[in-house]
Design a protein around this motif. Structure first.
Motif, PDB file in Angstrom:
ATOM      1  N   ARG A 184      31.804  53.605  64.509  1.00  0.00           N
ATOM      2  CA  ARG A 184      33.010  52.876  64.089  1.00  0.00           C
ATOM      3  C   ARG A 184      33.916  53.874  63.386  1.00  0.00           C
ATOM      4  O   ARG A 184      33.498  54.543  62.448  1.00  0.00           O
ATOM      5  CB  ARG A 184      32.644  51.724  63.156  1.00  0.00           C
ATOM      6  CG  ARG A 184      33.838  50.887  62.763  1.00  0.00           C
ATOM      7  CD  ARG A 184      33.418  49.740  61.853  1.00  0.00           C
ATOM      8  NE  ARG A 184      34.573  48.900  61.584  1.00  0.00           N
ATOM      9  CZ  ARG A 184      34.515  47.599  61.452  1.00  0.00           C
ATOM     10  NH1 ARG A 184      33.361  46.971  61.548  1.00  0.00           N
ATOM     11  NH2 ARG A 184      35.608  46.903  61.204  1.00  0.00           N
ATOM     12  N   GLY A 185      35.161  53.938  63.824  1.00  0.00           N
ATOM     13  CA  GLY A 185      36.095  54.919  63.283  1.00  0.00           C
ATOM     14  C   GLY A 185      37.209  54.292  62.472  1.00  0.00           C
ATOM     15  O   GLY A 185      37.068  53.180  61.949  1.00  0.00           O
ATOM     16  N   PRO A 186      38.329  54.983  62.401  1.00  0.00           N
ATOM     17  CA  PRO A 186      39.439  54.526  61.569  1.00  0.00           C
ATOM     18  C   PRO A 186      40.128  53.283  62.134  1.00  0.00           C
ATOM     19  O   PRO A 186      40.078  53.008  63.328  1.00  0.00           O
ATOM     20  CB  PRO A 186      40.401  55.718  61.568  1.00  0.00           C
ATOM     21  CG  PRO A 186      40.077  56.477  62.807  1.00  0.00           C
ATOM     22  CD  PRO A 186      38.609  56.262  63.062  1.00  0.00           C
ATOM     23  N   GLU A 187      40.773  52.566  61.226  1.00  0.00           N
ATOM     24  CA  GLU A 187      41.535  51.378  61.599  1.00  0.00           C
ATOM     25  C   GLU A 187      43.009  51.740  61.736  1.00  0.00           C
ATOM     26  O   GLU A 187      43.537  52.495  60.924  1.00  0.00           O
ATOM     27  CB  GLU A 187      41.367  50.290  60.542  1.00  0.00           C
ATOM     28  CG  GLU A 187      39.944  49.786  60.427  1.00  0.00           C
ATOM     29  CD  GLU A 187      39.764  48.760  59.326  1.00  0.00           C
ATOM     30  OE1 GLU A 187      40.734  48.469  58.588  1.00  0.00           O
ATOM     31  OE2 GLU A 187      38.633  48.256  59.186  1.00  0.00           O
ATOM     32  N   ALA A 188      43.652  51.208  62.751  1.00  0.00           N
ATOM     33  CA  ALA A 188      45.097  51.332  62.939  1.00  0.00           C
ATOM     34  C   ALA A 188      45.691  49.936  62.773  1.00  0.00           C
ATOM     35  O   ALA A 188      44.967  48.977  62.528  1.00  0.00           O
ATOM     36  CB  ALA A 188      45.409  51.908  64.323  1.00  0.00           C
ATOM     37  N   GLU A 189      46.980  49.828  62.942  1.00  0.00           N
ATOM     38  CA  GLU A 189      47.636  48.535  62.755  1.00  0.00           C
ATOM     39  C   GLU A 189      47.119  47.470  63.725  1.00  0.00           C
ATOM     40  O   GLU A 189      46.915  46.326  63.347  1.00  0.00           O
ATOM     41  CB  GLU A 189      49.154  48.693  62.920  1.00  0.00           C
ATOM     42  CG  GLU A 189      49.931  47.448  62.574  1.00  0.00           C
ATOM     43  CD  GLU A 189      51.427  47.682  62.616  1.00  0.00           C
ATOM     44  OE1 GLU A 189      52.119  46.858  63.233  1.00  0.00           O
ATOM     45  OE2 GLU A 189      51.889  48.690  62.039  1.00  0.00           O
ATOM     46  N   ASP A 190      46.892  47.861  64.990  1.00  0.00           N
ATOM     47  CA  ASP A 190      46.515  46.873  66.005  1.00  0.00           C
ATOM     48  C   ASP A 190      45.079  47.007  66.520  1.00  0.00           C
ATOM     49  O   ASP A 190      44.637  46.218  67.342  1.00  0.00           O
ATOM     50  CB  ASP A 190      47.480  46.936  67.188  1.00  0.00           C
ATOM     51  CG  ASP A 190      47.480  48.300  67.872  1.00  0.00           C
ATOM     52  OD1 ASP A 190      46.932  49.271  67.303  1.00  0.00           O
ATOM     53  OD2 ASP A 190      48.025  48.389  68.993  1.00  0.00           O
ATOM     54  N   HIS A 191      44.344  48.023  66.053  1.00  0.00           N
ATOM     55  CA  HIS A 191      42.985  48.201  66.561  1.00  0.00           C
ATOM     56  C   HIS A 191      42.120  49.009  65.588  1.00  0.00           C
ATOM     57  O   HIS A 191      42.634  49.646  64.666  1.00  0.00           O
ATOM     58  CB  HIS A 191      42.996  48.901  67.929  1.00  0.00           C
ATOM     59  CG  HIS A 191      43.381  50.344  67.851  1.00  0.00           C
ATOM     60  ND1 HIS A 191      44.697  50.759  67.846  1.00  0.00           N
ATOM     61  CD2 HIS A 191      42.636  51.467  67.759  1.00  0.00           C
ATOM     62  CE1 HIS A 191      44.738  52.078  67.773  1.00  0.00           C
ATOM     63  NE2 HIS A 191      43.498  52.530  67.709  1.00  0.00           N
ATOM     64  N   THR A 192      40.808  48.951  65.835  1.00  0.00           N
ATOM     65  CA  THR A 192      39.837  49.805  65.156  1.00  0.00           C
ATOM     66  C   THR A 192      39.194  50.667  66.231  1.00  0.00           C
ATOM     67  O   THR A 192      38.814  50.158  67.294  1.00  0.00           O
ATOM     68  CB  THR A 192      38.762  48.975  64.433  1.00  0.00           C
ATOM     69  OG1 THR A 192      39.403  48.138  63.469  1.00  0.00           O
ATOM     70  CG2 THR A 192      37.749  49.856  63.732  1.00  0.00           C
TER      71      THR A 192
END
Length: 148
Positions: free
Chosen positions: A82-90
């Motif tokens: 599991r990586g970084p979170e963005a505005e519309d997805h992880t």
């Protein structure tokens, strides 16, 4: 020739023992592999942009499926990352270590591959676009024992 293989786990409260056990198992698998005199490994990764709010469902799909990897020659280890979170997805990545690129390629045409992917796409949309495949030949591996 020394080899390099570094594994980093994101620690979560209450998961320390399980993570340490996983680190130990991966270390033993890689160490045993290296002691067999093998100098090449192949890492296959698929990157998924999981829709925000669907992370738990995505993880459950992966954790509950039969991978059939244990029955495949050349399989070394698997990780779901599991990586970084963005505005519309992880960002998630599947990370599979193989003894060689040839072993990985043989798996992609095997019955075990077909069985492992039989239910793919049968869930509501969980990610943005198709997964992005990345394949890597290992150039160097450093283990705790060899880092001395």
């Amino acid at each position: 020739m020394s080899q390099r293989h570094e594994v980093t786990f994101r620690r979560r409260a209450g998961c320390g023992v399980a993570i340490q056990e996983a680190e130990s198992k991966v270390g033993r698998a890689v160490g045993a592999f290296l002691h067999e005199g093998e100098l090449s490994m192949f890492i296959a990764m698929n990157r998924f942009q999981v829709i925000r709010g669907e992370e738990e469902t995505f993880e459950t799909v992966w954790k509950s499926r039969e991978s059939h990897l244990g029955e495949v020659p050349g399989f070394v280890a698997f990780h779901l990352l599991r990586g970084p979170e963005a505005e519309d997805h992880t960002l998630f990545a599947s990370h599979t270590v193989w003894r060689s690129k040839a072993d990985f390629e043989a798996w992609t045409t095997s019955e075990a591959f077909r069985k492992a992917h039989a239910g793919a796409g049968g869930h509501k949309p969980l990610y943005l676009g198709p997964p992005k495949f990345e394949g890597f030949e290992v150039i160097q591996t450093v283990t705790a024992a060899s880092a001395g």
